[in-house]
Design a protein around this motif. Structure first.
Motif, PDB file in Angstrom:
ATOM      1  N   ALA A 415       0.829  -1.206   0.000  1.00  0.00           N
ATOM      2  CA  ALA A 415       0.000   0.000   0.000  1.00  0.00           C
ATOM      3  C   ALA A 415       0.864   1.256   0.000  1.00  0.00           C
ATOM      4  O   ALA A 415       0.580   2.231  -0.709  1.00  0.00           O
ATOM      5  CB  ALA A 415      -0.917  -0.012   1.224  1.00  0.00           C
ATOM      6  N   LYS A 416       1.950   1.226   0.764  1.00  0.00           N
ATOM      7  CA  LYS A 416       2.844   2.386   0.821  1.00  0.00           C
ATOM      8  C   LYS A 416       3.515   2.615  -0.535  1.00  0.00           C
ATOM      9  O   LYS A 416       3.706   3.772  -0.965  1.00  0.00           O
ATOM     10  CB  LYS A 416       3.890   2.155   1.909  1.00  0.00           C
ATOM     11  CG  LYS A 416       4.712   3.379   2.230  1.00  0.00           C
ATOM     12  CD  LYS A 416       5.666   3.113   3.388  1.00  0.00           C
ATOM     13  CE  LYS A 416       4.917   2.949   4.686  1.00  0.00           C
ATOM     14  NZ  LYS A 416       5.853   2.845   5.843  1.00  0.00           N
ATOM     15  N   ILE A 417       3.861   1.544  -1.220  1.00  0.00           N
ATOM     16  CA  ILE A 417       4.474   1.681  -2.553  1.00  0.00           C
ATOM     17  C   ILE A 417       3.504   2.355  -3.518  1.00  0.00           C
ATOM     18  O   ILE A 417       3.869   3.284  -4.260  1.00  0.00           O
ATOM     19  CB  ILE A 417       4.902   0.303  -3.088  1.00  0.00           C
ATOM     20  CG1 ILE A 417       6.033  -0.278  -2.227  1.00  0.00           C
ATOM     21  CG2 ILE A 417       5.348   0.388  -4.543  1.00  0.00           C
ATOM     22  CD1 ILE A 417       6.332  -1.744  -2.495  1.00  0.00           C
ATOM     23  N   ASP A 423      -0.945   6.183  -6.739  1.00  0.00           N
ATOM     24  CA  ASP A 423      -2.210   5.447  -6.933  1.00  0.00           C
ATOM     25  C   ASP A 423      -2.800   5.136  -5.571  1.00  0.00           C
ATOM     26  O   ASP A 423      -2.628   4.051  -5.007  1.00  0.00           O
ATOM     27  CB  ASP A 423      -1.954   4.157  -7.710  1.00  0.00           C
ATOM     28  CG  ASP A 423      -3.253   3.520  -8.208  1.00  0.00           C
ATOM     29  OD1 ASP A 423      -4.324   3.913  -7.700  1.00  0.00           O
ATOM     30  OD2 ASP A 423      -3.194   2.636  -9.076  1.00  0.00           O
ATOM     31  N   ILE A 424      -3.531   6.081  -5.013  1.00  0.00           N
ATOM     32  CA  ILE A 424      -4.056   5.928  -3.658  1.00  0.00           C
ATOM     33  C   ILE A 424      -5.199   4.921  -3.614  1.00  0.00           C
ATOM     34  O   ILE A 424      -5.435   4.277  -2.584  1.00  0.00           O
ATOM     35  CB  ILE A 424      -4.503   7.304  -3.102  1.00  0.00           C
ATOM     36  CG1 ILE A 424      -4.730   7.234  -1.584  1.00  0.00           C
ATOM     37  CG2 ILE A 424      -5.725   7.808  -3.808  1.00  0.00           C
ATOM     38  CD1 ILE A 424      -3.502   6.963  -0.791  1.00  0.00           C
ATOM     39  N   THR A 425      -5.912   4.737  -4.718  1.00  0.00           N
ATOM     40  CA  THR A 425      -7.014   3.767  -4.738  1.00  0.00           C
ATOM     41  C   THR A 425      -6.491   2.345  -4.549  1.00  0.00           C
ATOM     42  O   THR A 425      -7.029   1.563  -3.766  1.00  0.00           O
ATOM     43  CB  THR A 425      -7.796   3.870  -6.061  1.00  0.00           C
ATOM     44  OG1 THR A 425      -8.252   5.215  -6.232  1.00  0.00           O
ATOM     45  CG2 THR A 425      -8.993   2.939  -6.050  1.00  0.00           C
ATOM     46  N   CYS A 446      -6.456   1.920  11.695  1.00  0.00           N
ATOM     47  CA  CYS A 446      -6.227   3.364  11.580  1.00  0.00           C
ATOM     48  C   CYS A 446      -5.500   3.700  10.281  1.00  0.00           C
ATOM     49  O   CYS A 446      -5.800   4.705   9.628  1.00  0.00           O
ATOM     50  CB  CYS A 446      -5.421   3.863  12.778  1.00  0.00           C
ATOM     51  SG  CYS A 446      -6.311   3.788  14.338  1.00  0.00           S
ATOM     52  N   LYS A 447      -4.536   2.851   9.915  1.00  0.00           N
ATOM     53  CA  LYS A 447      -3.784   3.090   8.682  1.00  0.00           C
ATOM     54  C   LYS A 447      -4.718   3.019   7.467  1.00  0.00           C
ATOM     55  O   LYS A 447      -4.635   3.846   6.549  1.00  0.00           O
ATOM     56  CB  LYS A 447      -2.684   2.040   8.552  1.00  0.00           C
ATOM     57  CG  LYS A 447      -1.538   2.434   7.651  1.00  0.00           C
ATOM     58  CD  LYS A 447      -0.646   3.454   8.328  1.00  0.00           C
ATOM     59  CE  LYS A 447       0.588   3.751   7.498  1.00  0.00           C
ATOM     60  NZ  LYS A 447       1.357   4.869   8.063  1.00  0.00           N
ATOM     61  N   CYS A 448      -5.607   2.046   7.487  1.00  0.00           N
ATOM     62  CA  CYS A 448      -6.556   1.898   6.386  1.00  0.00           C
ATOM     63  C   CYS A 448      -7.480   3.112   6.308  1.00  0.00           C
ATOM     64  O   CYS A 448      -7.761   3.638   5.227  1.00  0.00           O
ATOM     65  CB  CYS A 448      -7.359   0.613   6.570  1.00  0.00           C
ATOM     66  SG  CYS A 448      -8.451   0.226   5.198  1.00  0.00           S
ATOM     67  N   ALA A 449      -7.967   3.565   7.482  1.00  0.00           N
ATOM     68  CA  ALA A 449      -8.838   4.746   7.513  1.00  0.00           C
ATOM     69  C   ALA A 449      -8.106   5.977   6.977  1.00  0.00           C
ATOM     70  O   ALA A 449      -8.681   6.790   6.240  1.00  0.00           O
ATOM     71  CB  ALA A 449      -9.325   4.996   8.937  1.00  0.00           C
ATOM     72  N   LYS A 450      -6.836   6.116   7.327  1.00  0.00           N
ATOM     73  CA  LYS A 450      -6.049   7.261   6.862  1.00  0.00           C
ATOM     74  C   LYS A 450      -5.905   7.250   5.346  1.00  0.00           C
ATOM     75  O   LYS A 450      -6.059   8.293   4.684  1.00  0.00           O
ATOM     76  CB  LYS A 450      -4.676   7.226   7.530  1.00  0.00           C
ATOM     77  CG  LYS A 450      -3.799   8.427   7.213  1.00  0.00           C
ATOM     78  CD  LYS A 450      -2.508   8.361   8.009  1.00  0.00           C
ATOM     79  CE  LYS A 450      -1.632   9.571   7.725  1.00  0.00           C
ATOM     80  NZ  LYS A 450      -0.374   9.525   8.519  1.00  0.00           N
ATOM     81  N   TYR A 451      -5.639   6.072   4.779  1.00  0.00           N
ATOM     82  CA  TYR A 451      -5.500   5.984   3.328  1.00  0.00           C
ATOM     83  C   TYR A 451      -6.843   6.240   2.648  1.00  0.00           C
ATOM     84  O   TYR A 451      -6.894   6.822   1.556  1.00  0.00           O
ATOM     85  CB  TYR A 451      -4.952   4.617   2.935  1.00  0.00           C
ATOM     86  CG  TYR A 451      -3.448   4.528   2.988  1.00  0.00           C
ATOM     87  CD1 TYR A 451      -2.746   4.984   4.104  1.00  0.00           C
ATOM     88  CD2 TYR A 451      -2.715   3.984   1.945  1.00  0.00           C
ATOM     89  CE1 TYR A 451      -1.367   4.897   4.159  1.00  0.00           C
ATOM     90  CE2 TYR A 451      -1.328   3.892   1.993  1.00  0.00           C
ATOM     91  CZ  TYR A 451      -0.663   4.359   3.106  1.00  0.00           C
ATOM     92  OH  TYR A 451       0.703   4.279   3.162  1.00  0.00           O
ATOM     93  N   MET A 452      -7.929   5.792   3.255  1.00  0.00           N
ATOM     94  CA  MET A 452      -9.260   6.069   2.692  1.00  0.00           C
ATOM     95  C   MET A 452      -9.525   7.564   2.648  1.00  0.00           C
ATOM     96  O   MET A 452     -10.091   8.085   1.673  1.00  0.00           O
ATOM     97  CB  MET A 452     -10.333   5.372   3.528  1.00  0.00           C
ATOM     98  CG  MET A 452     -10.410   3.874   3.303  1.00  0.00           C
ATOM     99  SD  MET A 452     -11.636   3.099   4.367  1.00  0.00           S
ATOM    100  CE  MET A 452     -11.724   1.461   3.614  1.00  0.00           C
ATOM    101  N   ALA A 455      -7.869   9.077  -0.148  1.00  0.00           N
ATOM    102  CA  ALA A 455      -8.602   8.793  -1.388  1.00  0.00           C
ATOM    103  C   ALA A 455      -9.969   9.477  -1.401  1.00  0.00           C
ATOM    104  O   ALA A 455     -10.797   9.175  -2.263  1.00  0.00           O
ATOM    105  CB  ALA A 455      -8.774   7.288  -1.555  1.00  0.00           C
ATOM    106  N   ASN A 456     -10.205  10.388  -0.429  1.00  0.00           N
ATOM    107  CA  ASN A 456     -11.476  11.135  -0.327  1.00  0.00           C
ATOM    108  C   ASN A 456     -12.674  10.221  -0.062  1.00  0.00           C
ATOM    109  O   ASN A 456     -13.800  10.553  -0.416  1.00  0.00           O
ATOM    110  CB  ASN A 456     -11.726  11.978  -1.582  1.00  0.00           C
ATOM    111  CG  ASN A 456     -10.651  13.026  -1.798  1.00  0.00           C
ATOM    112  OD1 ASN A 456     -10.015  13.468  -0.844  1.00  0.00           O
ATOM    113  ND2 ASN A 456     -10.408  13.412  -3.039  1.00  0.00           N
ATOM    114  N   MET A 457     -12.445   9.098   0.595  1.00  0.00           N
ATOM    115  CA  MET A 457     -13.532   8.176   0.953  1.00  0.00           C
ATOM    116  C   MET A 457     -13.852   8.382   2.436  1.00  0.00           C
ATOM    117  O   MET A 457     -13.565   7.540   3.294  1.00  0.00           O
ATOM    118  CB  MET A 457     -13.103   6.731   0.671  1.00  0.00           C
ATOM    119  CG  MET A 457     -12.780   6.486  -0.799  1.00  0.00           C
ATOM    120  SD  MET A 457     -11.771   4.984  -1.076  1.00  0.00           S
ATOM    121  CE  MET A 457     -12.863   3.719  -0.466  1.00  0.00           C
TER     122      MET A 457
END
Length: 877
Positions: A415-417, A423-425, A446-452, A455-457
């Motif tokens: 995901a970090k790559i 490509d945040i999606t 928390c990490k998943c929520a931050k990436y969401m 991605a404006n989700m």
């Protein structure tokens, strides 16, 4: 001084019961007793009773009635210390501390020796940092209660905070003589350490060292004693003794890096060989310690570095430490060391895959476990990601996932790559898969929520966090209660990207309120720390609170809020939404009237629903805490639409700017934001002040260059500038522009930084700003993507794309530039060609993809449980 309207014994007993009910938070009984006194016509206007009734009403939330009663009581008995004290408590509950201090001082005029009023006054004075007033109040308390320990400590601390160290030490020493030392007395131990801190701040190094040696047996914090003595010995030039101290500290904890730094300062090695000898000796003595080997790699070179790196990486890979790459990330500033790391890891991987050993010479020795191959590929993926070689990074992480598909860390790195590649999606999909592997892991959640949120989700991120928030309460509300500022900051940034400026400002103001609450929470420690003698921690707390808004969370929030307010000033929402309104010219008067009526009814219903919802919430809160004393004024509800349509956005921006100017004045962004605000307010002198402060930090900053050109042009084109202001500004600009014209200054700036996208973009923007006829030349300068550019990155190229598409409105040029960037950054969504770019309408597809990934993961788990899917290695954890 007694009240001017004293109560007879019966009513006086009732009044005492009112005071007791207030202290015990029995507010209903207190109101009942007050009613009994006031029911008597003789005492219907008794000032102190009215004041106490008002104070109790304030505690149950009836603030307006409370103020009316307290003011009425004060008018009826102006010479009552009770009325003034109560009025001060009311002002304090509304955080009007200056007014509360005035009320307490008036109360002391009529009862100068009242201990409770003096204590309350001292709390407000230290809260407001009125240190001289605090000193005087603490002296009165010491005079009235000389036997109390807190009286002496508070008085001494007032001098300490005023930096009158001699007086503070005299008071502390006088207090020490009166104390009897008990066995295992932690509070006395803390007192000696605090006394020593004051000595060191006063520069009394020799006396401080003697003090520690004298009372060392009575101090229980042995680590602090050793560290303090070691630092004092270095400052006094007694390096041999200091070396022994630091060697003792290293023996206590071989993983503490600061102790190694102190040891080096005492030994003072002359060259690299001598430095290495220090660390090799410690590493040999403590062979399990990682710190001496890792620190030595920072300065080692050549063969010693290779030897250290080889030993270090083998140990980390065998252990299966996910933090292996992070621990050596600091070495990536040296390109030679980066090449050494890469060659060594590739050699490891090749030998491990062929012989299951780290080198060919060990092929006949003991074989390494299969997990070592996994962690080597894991490290290599992070290595290539750090070098932004996305293809290679994905290749190795995919091999690692094929090797062990149930290791969560692999999906986190993947995901970090994708995130670094733009490509945040895809990054969200990877993290959602990682989260599905262990739903009880809060970090991954928390990490998943931050990436969401990246991605404006926002809605999906809130649902993700809801798994760990309090049940029955909306996740967003609960996260606000818990002061979860990282989530609110990411929400605000997401709303800003989506153009939901009201929602972004709401989150910024919520964060601002958190900092206000943290400052208010000091009240809980002013008396506690004196009582428990945690004096060093208390002084640290006060100094932290003084610079609290220098924190990164507040800086990010304030910067974002200022940017949004500037956007709302430049383009208010009324203008922006005009294009979205229905074209009323194409409707008949009857249809238009019907439409307007429908809109009014819908708006009214929505407002009624909001009011009903708020009433229900208030009732629930009242039931939960019927007798809870209010800590502060009830905060005004933040309404996003109202915040976005504010009348004075620039004044609101200044509110966020002021703390940055006082506490974050070493950051150039602070002064650049100040310039943008004052540029729109047309405040020439403040604009000049901002650019001068920024110039003192970084004279060559690209955004500062833009500010200098803009203020120069404003001065040239303005006709109504006062003569004195014109003279001052012109003189300073002549110095800042090095005596050149704006055109020449901009040309020299471009010529001085030919290999930087950021500098070329600023120079291009100013070329078109000075002479709009040079737009084509400016665009050509900004859109260059030659190989010699040192900062070709997604953020910098995005800024150029924004310049073309939004500022210059050159859609064709922006599209062409986007295609060039897509070749450089093929994974970056921002540069994806229009025909393949995901649109907002396809947002649900992301959720479907995530759900399908999660379901496929569940199927894979089921197959593993059934024995139909087997790993080719043992499970790595």
């Amino acid at each position: 001084m007694p009240s001017s309207n004293p109560l007879p014994p019966k009513e006086n007993n009732l009044f005492k019961r009112i005071l007791k009910c207030y202290e015990q938070k029995q507010y209903k009984n207190g109101l009942k007793f007050a009613k009994q006194i006031l029911a008597n016509p003789k005492f219907a206007e008794h000032g102190e009773t009215l004041a106490m009734k008002g104070l109790i009403l304030n505690c149950v939330g009836r603030k307006e009635d409370a103020y009316d009663l307290v003011r009425r009581g004060l008018r009826n008995d102006l010479k009552s210390h009770v009325c003034w004290h109560v009025y001060g408590l009311l002002q304090r509950s509304d955080r009007k501390y200056d007014e509360a201090i005035k009320c307490y001082r008036n109360a002391l005029k009529w009862d100068k020796d009242n201990l409770q009023i003096l204590r309350d006054l001292s709390l407000l004075q230290i809260q407001m940092r009125d240190l001289e007033g605090y000193r005087d109040t603490r002296y009165q308390l010491l005079h009235l209660r000389p036997a109390q320990r807190a009286s002496w400590i508070g008085y001494a601390m007032s001098y300490h905070l005023l930096k009158d160290y001699d007086m503070a030490l005299k008071i502390l020493e006088e207090f020490r003589r009166t104390q009897q030392v008990k066995q295992y007395d932690y509070e006395t131990s803390e007192f000696f350490l605090y006394q020593n801190d004051v000595m060191r701040e006063a520069g009394m190094l020799e006396e401080s060292l003697k003090h520690l040696e004298k009372y060392e047996g009575e101090i229980f914090d042995h680590l602090s004693v050793l560290e303090t003595k070691a630092e004092l010995l270095i400052l006094l030039g007694r390096h041999d003794e200091a070396r022994l101290m630091f060697q003792t500290l290293v023996e206590r904890n071989p993983e503490n890096w600061s102790h190694y730094d102190g040891l080096e300062r005492t030994i003072r090695p002359a060259n690299e060989e001598e430095r290495l000898a220090i660390y090799f000796g410690i590493a040999e003595k403590y062979n399990r310690a990682a710190a001496p080997k890792r620190i030595a790699m920072n300065f080692a070179s050549g063969e010693p570095f290779v030897k250290l790196l080889d030993e270090y990486l083998r140990k980390m890979l065998r252990k299966g430490a996910p933090t292996a790459f992070v621990s050596v990330k600091g070495l990536y500033k040296d390109q030679e060391k980066v090449k050494t790391i890469e060659n060594m890891l590739l050699s490891f991987l090749q030998c491990l895959q062929v012989n299951a050993t780290f080198s060919e010479s060990e092929s006949n020795g003991e074989k390494e476990p299969p997990t070592v191959v996994l962690w080597t590929m894991f490290f290599l993926a992070q290595h290539y990601d750090q070098l932004r070689q996305t293809e290679k990074a994905l290749e190795y992480i995919d091999k690692a996932i094929d090797h062990t598909p149930t290791l969560i860390e692999l999906f986190t790195v993947k995901a970090k790559i994708f995130k670094h590649a733009g490509d945040i999606t895809k990054a969200v999909e990877c993290l959602d898969e990682a989260q599905s592997l262990d739903t009880a892991d809060r970090f991954i959640n928390c990490k998943c929520a931050k990436y969401m949120l990246r991605a404006n989700m926002v809605q999906q991120a809130e649902e993700m966090c809801a798994k760990f928030t309090r049940e029955g309460v909306p996740a967003m509300e609960n996260l606000n209660e818990m002061q979860c500022m990282w989530f609110q900051t990411e929400c605000a940034l997401s709303f800003q990207r989506q153009g939901k400026f009201g929602e972004a400002l709401k989150k910024c103001l919520e964060i601002d309120r958190h900092f206000v609450e943290i400052v208010e929470d000091q009240f809980d420690f002013h008396t506690y720390c004196m009582r428990k003698m945690t004096l060093r921690s208390y002084v640290s707390l006060l100094r932290l609170e003084d610079k609290l808004r220098n924190h990164q969370f507040y800086f990010t929030c304030a910067r974002l809020a200022i940017e949004v307010y500037l956007r709302l000033h430049d383009k208010p929402l009324e203008d922006a939404d005009a294009t979205e309104q229905i074209d009323s010219e194409n409707l008949s008067p009857k249809e238009l009237k019907k439409l307007r009526s429908k809109q009014r009814r819908a708006q009214k219903k929505a407002q009624q629903r909001e009011e009903e919802k708020q009433k229900l919430e208030d009732k629930k809160q009242a039931k939960k805490q019927p007798d809870a004393e209010l800590d502060g004024p009830k905060e005004e509800e933040l309404v996003a639409d109202k915040l976005a349509r504010i009348d004075d956005p620039l004044e609101q921006a200044v509110y966020f700017l002021k703390p940055l100017q006082s506490l974050a004045n070493n950051r150039i962004e602070t002064h650049l934001l100040a310039f943008e605000i004052y540029y729109r307010k047309n405040k020439l002198l403040l604009m000049l002040q901002s650019v001068k402060r920024a110039h003192s930090i970084d004279p060559s900053h690209p955004r500062l260059h833009e500010c200098l050109i803009r203020i120069h042009k404003k001065v040239e084109t303005s006709n109504n500038i006062a003569e004195s202001v014109q003279k001052v500004v012109s003189q300073e600009l002549h110095r800042l522009l090095e005596g050149k014209s704006a055109v020449q200054f901009n040309s020299d700036f471009i010529a001085a930084h030919p290999n930087s996208i950021q500098y070329r973009t600023s120079g291009a923007r100013m070329s078109a700003f000075i002479d709009p006829s040079k737009l084509e030349e400016a665009m050509s300068l900004a859109t260059c993507l030659d190989d010699n550019l040192i900062d070709r990155s997604i953020p910098n190229c995005t800024q150029v794309h924004h310049l073309l598409a939004d500022e210059y409105k050159q859609a064709d040029a922006a599209l062409e530039y986007s295609k060039k960037c897509h070749k450089l950054f093929p994974y970056a969504q921002v540069f994806t060609p229009p025909q393949t770019a995901p649109s907002p309408a396809t947002q649900p597809k992301v959720d479907n993809d995530i759900n399908s990934v999660a379901s496929s993961k569940k199927e894979m788990k089921q197959q593993m449980n059934d024995g139909t899917l087997c790993n080719n290695t043992e499970k790595a954890s």
